[in-house]
Design an enzyme around this catalytic site. Structure first.
Site, short mmCIF file in Angstrom:
data_model
loop_
_atom_site.label_atom_id
_atom_site.label_comp_id
_atom_site.label_asym_id
_atom_site.label_seq_id
_atom_site.Cartn_x
_atom_site.Cartn_y
_atom_site.Cartn_z
N CYS A 43 0.83 -1.21 0.00
CA CYS A 43 0.00 0.00 0.00
C CYS A 43 0.86 1.26 0.00
O CYS A 43 0.67 2.16 -0.82
CB CYS A 43 -0.93 -0.02 1.21
SG CYS A 43 -1.95 1.44 1.32
N CYS A 48 -1.54 1.77 -3.00
CA CYS A 48 -2.51 2.87 -2.80
C CYS A 48 -1.88 4.26 -2.78
O CYS A 48 -2.35 5.18 -3.45
CB CYS A 48 -3.27 2.70 -1.49
SG CYS A 48 -3.32 1.05 -0.80
N LYS A 51 0.05 5.39 -5.97
CA LYS A 51 -0.99 5.41 -7.01
C LYS A 51 -1.83 6.68 -6.92
O LYS A 51 -2.04 7.38 -7.89
CB LYS A 51 -1.87 4.15 -6.85
CG LYS A 51 -2.94 3.93 -7.84
CD LYS A 51 -4.31 4.37 -7.46
CE LYS A 51 -4.88 4.00 -6.16
NZ LYS A 51 -5.56 2.73 -6.07
N TYR A 180 -9.32 -2.97 -11.20
CA TYR A 180 -9.16 -1.56 -10.84
C TYR A 180 -7.72 -1.07 -11.03
O TYR A 180 -7.51 0.09 -11.39
CB TYR A 180 -9.70 -1.27 -9.43
CG TYR A 180 -8.80 -1.67 -8.28
CD1 TYR A 180 -7.93 -0.73 -7.71
CD2 TYR A 180 -8.80 -2.95 -7.76
CE1 TYR A 180 -7.09 -1.08 -6.66
CE2 TYR A 180 -7.98 -3.30 -6.71
CZ TYR A 180 -7.13 -2.37 -6.16
OH TYR A 180 -6.31 -2.72 -5.12
N GLU A 184 -7.08 2.12 -13.30
CA GLU A 184 -6.48 3.32 -12.70
C GLU A 184 -5.21 3.73 -13.44
O GLU A 184 -5.00 4.91 -13.73
CB GLU A 184 -6.18 3.06 -11.22
CG GLU A 184 -7.45 2.97 -10.39
CD GLU A 184 -7.22 2.59 -8.93
OE1 GLU A 184 -8.10 2.88 -8.11
OE2 GLU A 184 -6.18 1.99 -8.60
N HIS A 439 -26.86 21.84 0.07
CA HIS A 439 -26.98 22.48 -1.24
C HIS A 439 -25.99 23.63 -1.37
O HIS A 439 -25.80 24.36 -0.41
CB HIS A 439 -28.41 23.01 -1.39
CG HIS A 439 -28.67 23.59 -2.74
ND1 HIS A 439 -28.77 22.82 -3.88
CD2 HIS A 439 -28.82 24.88 -3.13
CE1 HIS A 439 -28.99 23.62 -4.91
NE2 HIS A 439 -29.01 24.86 -4.49
N GLU A 444 -26.12 15.81 -2.82
CA GLU A 444 -27.51 16.02 -2.40
C GLU A 444 -28.47 15.14 -3.21
O GLU A 444 -29.56 14.80 -2.76
CB GLU A 444 -27.92 17.50 -2.49
CG GLU A 444 -27.99 18.08 -3.87
CD GLU A 444 -28.33 19.58 -3.85
OE1 GLU A 444 -29.37 19.95 -3.31
OE2 GLU A 444 -27.52 20.38 -4.37
C1 LIG Z 1 -1.13 -0.75 -7.58
C2 LIG Z 1 -1.97 -1.06 -6.36
C3 LIG Z 1 -2.89 -0.13 -5.94
C4 LIG Z 1 -3.66 -0.38 -4.81
N1 LIG Z 1 -4.58 0.55 -4.43
C5 LIG Z 1 -5.35 0.33 -3.34
C6 LIG Z 1 -6.28 1.31 -2.90
O1 LIG Z 1 -6.44 2.36 -3.52
N2 LIG Z 1 -7.01 1.06 -1.78
C7 LIG Z 1 -6.86 -0.12 -1.08
O2 LIG Z 1 -7.53 -0.30 -0.06
N3 LIG Z 1 -5.98 -1.07 -1.47
C8 LIG Z 1 -5.22 -0.86 -2.57
N4 LIG Z 1 -4.31 -1.82 -2.97
C9 LIG Z 1 -4.25 -3.10 -2.23
C10 LIG Z 1 -3.42 -2.96 -0.95
O3 LIG Z 1 -2.16 -2.43 -1.25
C11 LIG Z 1 -3.29 -4.31 -0.28
O4 LIG Z 1 -4.56 -4.89 -0.09
C12 LIG Z 1 -2.61 -4.22 1.08
O5 LIG Z 1 -1.32 -3.65 0.96
C13 LIG Z 1 -2.51 -5.61 1.73
O6 LIG Z 1 -1.79 -5.52 2.92
P1 LIG Z 1 -1.02 -6.81 3.50
O7 LIG Z 1 -0.55 -6.42 4.85
O8 LIG Z 1 -1.85 -8.02 3.35
O9 LIG Z 1 0.21 -7.04 2.51
P2 LIG Z 1 1.32 -6.06 1.94
O10 LIG Z 1 0.99 -4.66 2.15
O11 LIG Z 1 1.57 -6.54 0.56
O12 LIG Z 1 2.58 -6.38 2.86
C14 LIG Z 1 3.23 -7.61 2.83
C15 LIG Z 1 4.69 -7.39 3.13
O13 LIG Z 1 5.30 -8.63 3.44
C16 LIG Z 1 6.62 -8.60 2.94
N5 LIG Z 1 7.07 -10.00 2.83
C17 LIG Z 1 6.63 -10.94 1.97
N6 LIG Z 1 7.21 -12.11 2.23
C18 LIG Z 1 8.03 -11.92 3.29
C19 LIG Z 1 8.89 -12.77 4.04
N7 LIG Z 1 8.99 -14.09 3.79
N8 LIG Z 1 9.61 -12.23 5.06
C20 LIG Z 1 9.51 -10.90 5.35
N9 LIG Z 1 8.70 -10.06 4.67
C21 LIG Z 1 7.96 -10.57 3.66
C22 LIG Z 1 6.50 -7.87 1.63
O14 LIG Z 1 7.74 -7.32 1.23
C23 LIG Z 1 5.48 -6.80 1.98
O15 LIG Z 1 6.09 -5.59 2.38
C24 LIG Z 1 -3.49 -1.59 -4.09
C25 LIG Z 1 -2.55 -2.54 -4.50
C26 LIG Z 1 -1.80 -2.28 -5.64
C27 LIG Z 1 -0.79 -3.29 -6.08
#
Ligand SMILES: Cc1cc2nc3c(=O)[nH]c(=O)nc-3n(C[C@H](O)[C@H](O)[C@H](O)COP(=O)(O)OP(=O)(O)OC[C@H]3O[C@@H](n4cnc5c(N)ncnc54)[C@H](O)[C@@H]3O)c2cc1C
Length: 462
Positions: A43, A48, A51, A180, A184, A439, A444
């Site tokens: 994110c 997010c 983006k 999306y 986007e 308004h 509205e």
């Molecule tokens: C281009 C794009 C735009 C988006 N826009 C939106 C938006 O506008 N609104 C919205 O709500 N969501 C949006 N999302 C989705 C959102 O980013 C994800 O749903 C969210 O980040 C999920 O969080 P998470 O904690 O599950 O995983 P992540 O945020 O992906 O975090 C997982 C982390 O784990 C780390 N990792 C992986 N494996 C290991 C390991 N073995 N050891 C240590 N670290 C590890 C990774 O490096 C990463 O940093 C977007 C996603 C993308 C790709």
């Protein structure tokens, strides 16, 4: 518990993992978190946040053009992509530091390391070459763009990760996908002056959203100059002698562009993490299987966020983290609630939506009322921009509960956030009707659509 190094070890420093680590540490638990790339996760680093910054950047040309109707003369504008990238980098570095500090500030330990499971209570930290133990383990490793190895020439393609940091802005781009992220980015690149083609295998972009919004957005994007080719996939991508990319589509059409971006889905980060060895059950997709409390098949190992393939949104990962904390550390088992999630697509115009689409409501209820308004928003009167705003409420006929609200137009995402409250509370159309309008606003319209535009009874529009 005292026999372990930590009460909780979190793998993955993204939206879900950081929230869980921070809150557990603030409860006095001994917590560590490992992140292999950058704290903040998808994110903050490549989702997010960057983006939305790029969406803002890409909207300026329309603002400049619209200003003329309001009496402004705007000198010819120019755009510098490296400045945008550098400023974005500064902002995400600032946020990254805050995310890490938030964990450490409440006594958590943050490791810059890949972490893998050794057994149900042990985690190996690759950067430290040592194993630590924990009573509870939370996997929050997120997902990544789905590769497309079957596509001949896939090695020339980029994904959303790379799109943020291109050395230079392409003259022409083809984006494959209809979700999306694809939509986007098509709007971002088009707004920044790139000749943009969106290629999607389905019949209409943005499946699962309300069909009215999907069609209207498609039309508006085409009117702006984005080429959208549905029922198409790319057959091959080849580099030509000029260093550009030739693409052949299944429709027989040929394109020549500077970049091909694939946005055809995301896959969970579960490979080579020791999950199978420990007995953590995975779905066919590779996602971790969890129960309603985010517990995996191993009772002290939990998983939240995109790695579980439930709903892939930041607020959902954070909500799952909070439910996990309640369940695992507060003696208050709390099931995750995925019902009625408001969401936005930061296209241009924007989509804001919550609840059931008309088609979903028709499948679920024998009688629905649809309230629909399509109008030119006030800001486009003087600007002369030929763009309509669409608002739609879907109401269940028997209870008169508003079960869906869908908006296409400026600030639709902001409106969806607020509409999420009455829909979650189960308010009725009567409650909307007795709410005073603000308004003059576009919103509205949501409380002044008194008569249904049409009803759908047993699948028939009446
Ligand atoms: C281009 C794009 C735009 C988006 N826009 C939106 C938006 O506008 N609104 C919205 O709500 N969501 C949006 N999302 C989705 C959102 O980013 C994800 O749903 C969210 O980040 C999920 O969080 P998470 O904690 O599950 O995983 P992540 O945020 O992906 O975090 C997982 C982390 O784990 C780390 N990792 C992986 N494996 C290991 C390991 N073995 N050891 C240590 N670290 C590890 C990774 O490096 C990463 O940093 C977007 C996603 C993308 C790709």
């Amino acid at each position: 518990m005292a026999g372990y190094d930590y009460d909780l070890f979190v793998i993955g420093g993204g939206s879900g993992g950081v929230r869980a680590a921070r809150v557990a540490a603030s409860l006095g638990k001994r917590v560590a978190i490992a992140e292999e790339y950058r704290f903040g996760g998808t994110c903050v680093i490549r989702g997010c946040v960057p983006k939305k910054l790029y969406v803002y950047a890409s909207q300026f040309p329309e603002h400049f053009a619209d200003a003329a109707g309001y009496g402004w003369t705007v000198p010819e504008a120019s755009f510098d992509w490296p400045t945008l990238v550098a400023n974005k980098d500064k902002e995400i570095a600032r946020l990254e530091a805050i995310y890490k500090k938030n964990v450490e500030g409440v006594g958590g330990e943050a490791f810059h390391s890949r972490a893998v499971l050794v057994d149900r209570h042990s985690v190996y930290l690759a950067a430290e070459d040592r194993t630590v133990s924990a009573d509870q383990i939370l996997i929050a490793t997120g997902g990544r763009p789905a590769p497309h190895p079957a596509l001949s020439g896939h090695e020339y393609c980029i994904f959303s990760n790379e799109a943020f940091d291109l050395k230079q802005l392409p003259k022409a781009i083809m984006i494959e996908g209809g979700g999306y992220i694809a939509v986007e980015f098509a709007n971002i690149f088009h707004g920044l002056g790139v000749e943009t083609t969106l290629v999607y295998r389905g019949r209409e972009i943005l499946s699962r959203f309300d069909m009215d919004l999907r069609r209207s957005l498609h039309e508006t994007m085409e009117k702006k100059g984005i080429r959208i080719l549905t029922h198409s996939i790319s057959e091959w991508v080849r580099k030509n002698p000029q260093g550009r990319l030739d693409v052949l589509l299944s429709s027989g059409q040929a394109l020549t562009v500077d970049q091909v971006m694939l946005a055809i889905g995301r896959i969970p980060n579960t490979e080579n993490m020791g999950l199978e060895g420990v007995g953590v059950e995975l779905a066919k997709t590779g996602a971790i299987v969890v129960d309603e409390f985010s517990r995996t098949s191993i009772d002290n190992i939990w998983a939240i966020g995109d790695v579980t393939h439930r709903v892939q949104l930041t607020p959902v990962a954070i909500h799952e983290a909070m439910c996990f904390i309640e369940t695992a550390f507060k003696g208050n088992p709390t099931a995750v609630d995925h019902d009625t999630i408001p969401t936005a697509v930061f296209s241009q115009p924007e989509i804001g939506t919550v609840g059931l689409s008309e088609d979903e409501a028709v499948k679920r209820f024998p009688d629905i009322e649809v309230y629909r308004a399509s109008f030119r928003p006030m800001r486009h009167t003087l600007s002369g921009r030929d763009e309509k705003m669409l608002m739609k409420l879907v109401v269940e006929g028997a209870s008169r509960k508003v079960v869906g609200a869908h908006i296409l137009g400026p600030d639709a995402g902001e409106m969806a956030q607020l509409l999420g409250i009455p829909l979650k509370a189960g308010l009725t159309k009567h409650d909307f009707d007795r709410t005073m309008a603000v308004h003059p606003t576009a919103a509205e319209e949501l409380v002044t659509m008194y008569k249904p535009t049409y009803r759908v009874k047993n699948g028939e529009r009446v």
